[in-house]
Design a protein around this motif. Structure first.
Motif, PDB file in Angstrom:
ATOM      1  N   PHE A 389      27.638  55.087  27.091  1.00 53.97           N
ATOM      2  CA  PHE A 389      26.517  55.416  27.719  1.00 53.97           C
ATOM      3  C   PHE A 389      27.105  55.950  29.022  1.00 53.97           C
ATOM      4  N   ALA A 390      28.114  55.448  29.671  1.00 53.25           N
ATOM      5  CA  ALA A 390      28.727  55.780  31.006  1.00 53.25           C
ATOM      6  C   ALA A 390      29.188  57.332  30.806  1.00 53.25           C
ATOM      7  N   ALA A 391      29.845  57.569  29.802  1.00 60.46           N
ATOM      8  CA  ALA A 391      30.167  59.067  29.508  1.00 60.46           C
ATOM      9  C   ALA A 391      29.042  59.911  29.516  1.00 60.46           C
ATOM     10  N   GLN A 392      28.119  59.447  28.778  1.00 61.08           N
ATOM     11  CA  GLN A 392      27.035  60.452  28.688  1.00 61.08           C
ATOM     12  C   GLN A 392      26.247  60.440  30.122  1.00 61.08           C
ATOM     13  N   LEU A 393      26.401  59.397  30.929  1.00 60.71           N
ATOM     14  CA  LEU A 393      25.629  59.482  32.295  1.00 60.71           C
ATOM     15  C   LEU A 393      26.321  60.295  32.997  1.00 60.71           C
ATOM     16  N   THR A 394      27.702  60.561  33.138  1.00 66.02           N
ATOM     17  CA  THR A 394      28.592  61.447  33.832  1.00 66.02           C
ATOM     18  C   THR A 394      28.276  63.012  33.499  1.00 66.02           C
ATOM     19  N   SER A 395      28.304  62.990  32.015  1.00 71.32           N
ATOM     20  CA  SER A 395      28.010  64.575  31.518  1.00 71.32           C
ATOM     21  C   SER A 395      26.691  64.907  31.996  1.00 71.32           C
ATOM     22  N   SER A 396      25.561  64.236  32.208  1.00 77.87           N
ATOM     23  CA  SER A 396      24.408  64.480  32.790  1.00 77.87           C
ATOM     24  C   SER A 396      24.376  64.907  34.337  1.00 77.87           C
ATOM     25  N   VAL A 397      24.983  63.854  34.786  1.00 78.13           N
ATOM     26  CA  VAL A 397      25.310  64.262  36.493  1.00 78.13           C
ATOM     27  C   VAL A 397      26.171  65.625  36.537  1.00 78.13           C
ATOM     28  N   ARG A 398      26.923  65.948  35.632  1.00 78.19           N
ATOM     29  CA  ARG A 398      27.575  67.376  35.808  1.00 78.19           C
ATOM     30  C   ARG A 398      26.759  68.490  35.641  1.00 78.19           C
ATOM     31  N   ARG A 399      25.944  68.200  34.708  1.00 79.72           N
ATOM     32  CA  ARG A 399      24.775  69.222  34.462  1.00 79.72           C
ATOM     33  C   ARG A 399      24.078  69.359  35.630  1.00 79.72           C
ATOM     34  N   VAL A 400      23.446  68.376  36.127  1.00 73.26           N
ATOM     35  CA  VAL A 400      22.605  68.486  37.258  1.00 73.26           C
ATOM     36  C   VAL A 400      23.323  69.078  38.543  1.00 73.26           C
ATOM     37  N   LEU A 401      24.646  68.627  38.771  1.00 73.69           N
ATOM     38  CA  LEU A 401      25.325  69.313  39.984  1.00 73.69           C
ATOM     39  C   LEU A 401      25.497  70.603  39.601  1.00 73.69           C
ATOM     40  N   THR A 402      25.703  71.074  38.497  1.00 79.93           N
ATOM     41  CA  THR A 402      25.905  72.758  38.326  1.00 79.93           C
ATOM     42  C   THR A 402      24.673  73.319  38.552  1.00 79.93           C
ATOM     43  N   LEU A 403      23.822  72.651  37.918  1.00 77.90           N
ATOM     44  CA  LEU A 403      22.383  73.530  38.337  1.00 77.90           C
ATOM     45  C   LEU A 403      22.221  73.514  39.716  1.00 77.90           C
ATOM     46  N   LYS A 404      22.449  72.243  40.682  1.00 81.60           N
ATOM     47  CA  LYS A 404      22.395  72.366  42.166  1.00 81.60           C
ATOM     48  C   LYS A 404      23.234  73.406  42.675  1.00 81.60           C
ATOM     49  N   GLN A 405      24.449  73.508  42.144  1.00 77.19           N
ATOM     50  CA  GLN A 405      25.510  74.672  42.654  1.00 77.19           C
ATOM     51  C   GLN A 405      25.107  76.039  42.498  1.00 77.19           C
ATOM     52  N   ASP A 406      24.551  76.341  41.447  1.00 73.11           N
ATOM     53  CA  ASP A 406      23.856  77.496  41.142  1.00 73.11           C
ATOM     54  C   ASP A 406      22.766  77.968  42.186  1.00 73.11           C
ATOM     55  N   HIS A 407      22.042  77.007  42.907  1.00 72.47           N
ATOM     56  CA  HIS A 407      21.075  77.349  43.882  1.00 72.47           C
ATOM     57  C   HIS A 407      21.435  77.020  44.946  1.00 72.47           C
ATOM     58  N   GLY A 408      22.729  76.655  45.406  1.00 72.22           N
ATOM     59  CA  GLY A 408      23.490  76.672  46.929  1.00 72.22           C
ATOM     60  C   GLY A 408      23.059  75.458  47.272  1.00 72.22           C
ATOM     61  N   LEU A 409      23.197  74.236  46.699  1.00 71.18           N
ATOM     62  CA  LEU A 409      22.669  73.078  46.974  1.00 71.18           C
ATOM     63  C   LEU A 409      24.001  72.050  46.976  1.00 71.18           C
ATOM     64  N   VAL A 410      25.092  72.545  46.593  1.00 66.83           N
ATOM     65  CA  VAL A 410      26.334  71.695  46.809  1.00 66.83           C
ATOM     66  C   VAL A 410      27.249  72.431  47.890  1.00 66.83           C
ATOM     67  N   THR A 411      27.652  71.564  48.599  1.00 65.23           N
ATOM     68  CA  THR A 411      28.745  72.118  49.646  1.00 65.23           C
ATOM     69  C   THR A 411      29.968  71.461  49.545  1.00 65.23           C
ATOM     70  N   CYS A 412      31.358  72.285  49.249  1.00 68.61           N
ATOM     71  CA  CYS A 412      32.547  71.444  48.921  1.00 68.61           C
ATOM     72  C   CYS A 412      33.394  71.809  49.964  1.00 68.61           C
ATOM     73  N   GLY A 413      34.115  70.630  50.589  1.00 65.22           N
ATOM     74  CA  GLY A 413      34.963  70.809  51.598  1.00 65.22           C
ATOM     75  C   GLY A 413      36.448  71.079  51.127  1.00 65.22           C
TER      76      GLY A 413
END
Length: 413
Positions: A389-413
């Protein structure tokens, strides 16, 4: 017998950089080969340095972080609880957060919010959403802000600056080019207001014979047509227009609410005993994905001919088998509301989140802000006890962050 819907093989989106707010380009990215010498022998015109001469090294340019590296950085920076919070979409007032809602967003760092009630116009909404962004941002990750902006009776954001959007039954009578242009205008207004996602379009097919008895869609004029072809045309045009405006969309409510009678927001035990896997009425969802939808929303109805033991939102057969398998969807899968909906009231709040993620889903819509902490805690507890389940949760978060990144909502330092 209904003709099976054609399967869609989706091409992965290539993202050109971290936090890029531009439209992703379909297809694999290509990187030109560097121009390097093919021999280490000096040319006739290039003097060979003597042992006492040391060539000046050429500075190596610092490579920009790739999209994948950016997401990896963010995942590593988040605690397990912070990761789990990225999967909850908390309901807040469209006119602005109440003090209780603000406390939830700020303390839990909800990964997303969605707007309920009515707003006070575009300028007021923009100010209210700036406050949401401030409260929900964590480690360079901003919250995803969503609204139901379908039209007709389902339009959250109204007032000065927002067009009054007609119902889907009216939109469906327009030409595709007109609907795309209108949707682009509506999307531009959302973007100006600080809203990133329109939780639309409705891809459900409502047979004409059932319209007056279909409470969730037909009675509210939310359908684009009474056949898969009619619904598909409206869905494609709407998605394309919103995408042109830079606004994400969610085709809903898979695998369809067109054949049920009860509205799951207000009724429990809603069942579809007609729809089958590969049903022709699933075509509008496939067409919406092909047109560039950002999410697929899953209904809370039980489909007895697909998975009689589970509501669709908790069904691995529906999410893993049909959405990710049959339709080939690799992006974000989101629930219909499982916070205030009567259909899931008998299921403990924490289980609503864990069962959805275990079935392959990503974002949990929770209309009751007070349940957010419970859902986050349940996800954390399950991940701590179950490595799978932990691996599934991480995969889900990755998909969400990717969507956010596509819309300029993730800033990397």
């Amino acid at each position: 017998m209904r003709r099976p819907v054609a399967l869609i093989a989706l091409t992965a989106l290539a993202v050109t950089g971290c936090g890029d707010s531009g439209t992703p380009t379909a297809g694999p990215s290509t990187v030109p080969s560097s121009s390097v010498p093919t021999s280490d022998q000096p040319s006739a015109t290039t003097p060979t340095p003597t042992p006492s001469e040391t060539p000046t090294p050429t500075p190596t340019p610092t490579a920009k972080p790739t999209a994948s590296n950016c997401i990896d950085q963010k995942l590593k920076s988040l605690t397990l609880r912070e990761q789990a919070a990225q999967l909850i979409m908390t309901g807040i007032d469209a006119a602005g957060m109440t003090s209780a809602q603000q406390a939830v967003v700020q303390q839990q760092k909800s990964g997303s919010v969605f707007l309920i009630g009515s707003s006070g116009g575009l300028a007021h909404t923009r100010t209210a959403m700036a406050a949401v962004t401030s409260a929900g941002t964590i480690k360079g990750i901003r919250p995803l802000i969503a609204a139901d902006q379908e039209g007709g009776q389902i339009q959250r954001l109204k007032g000065p600056g927002f067009d009054r959007i007609p119902a889907a039954t009216v939109q469906g009578t327009w030409s595709s080019s007109r609907l795309t242009a209108e949707a682009q205008q509506w999307g531009s207004q959302l973007k100006q207001a600080g809203v990133h996602v329109d939780l639309a379009p409705v891809a459900d097919v409502v047979p004409a014979s059932l319209k007056s008895r279909n409470a969730p869609i037909g009675q509210l004029d939310r359908e684009y047509g009474n056949t898969p072809a009619e619904a598909s045309r409206g869905v494609r045009a709407f998605v394309q227009g919103m995408r042109n405006a830079g606004v994400a969309t969610s085709v809903k409510h898979f695998p369809g609410l067109g054949r049920v009678r009860g509205n799951t927001d207000f009724s429990a035990g809603v069942v579809d005993d007609v729809t089958v896997r590969g049903d022709a009425d699933l075509r509008p969802f496939a067409e919406g994905i092909k047109a560039g939808a950002s999410m697929v929303m899953i209904s809370t109805v039980t489909y007895t001919k697909i998975d009689p033991k589970n509501r669709a939102v908790f069904s691995p057969t529906v999410i893993q088998g049909m959405v990710r398998g049959d339709l080939g969807w690799r992006g974000v899968v989101i629930t219909d509301d499982v916070g205030a909906a009567a259909e899931v009231a008998s299921v403990p709040a924490g289980e609503r989140a864990t069962r959805f993620v275990a079935a392959g889903g990503d974002i949990v819509i929770n209309a009751k802000a007070g349940l957010t902490a419970t859902m986050v805690s349940a996800l954390v507890a399950e991940a701590e006890e179950d490595e799978s389940f932990a691996a599934q949760l991480t995969s889900s978060v990755r998909r969400v962050l990717t969507l956010k990144q596509d819309h300029g909502l993730v800033t990397c330092g």
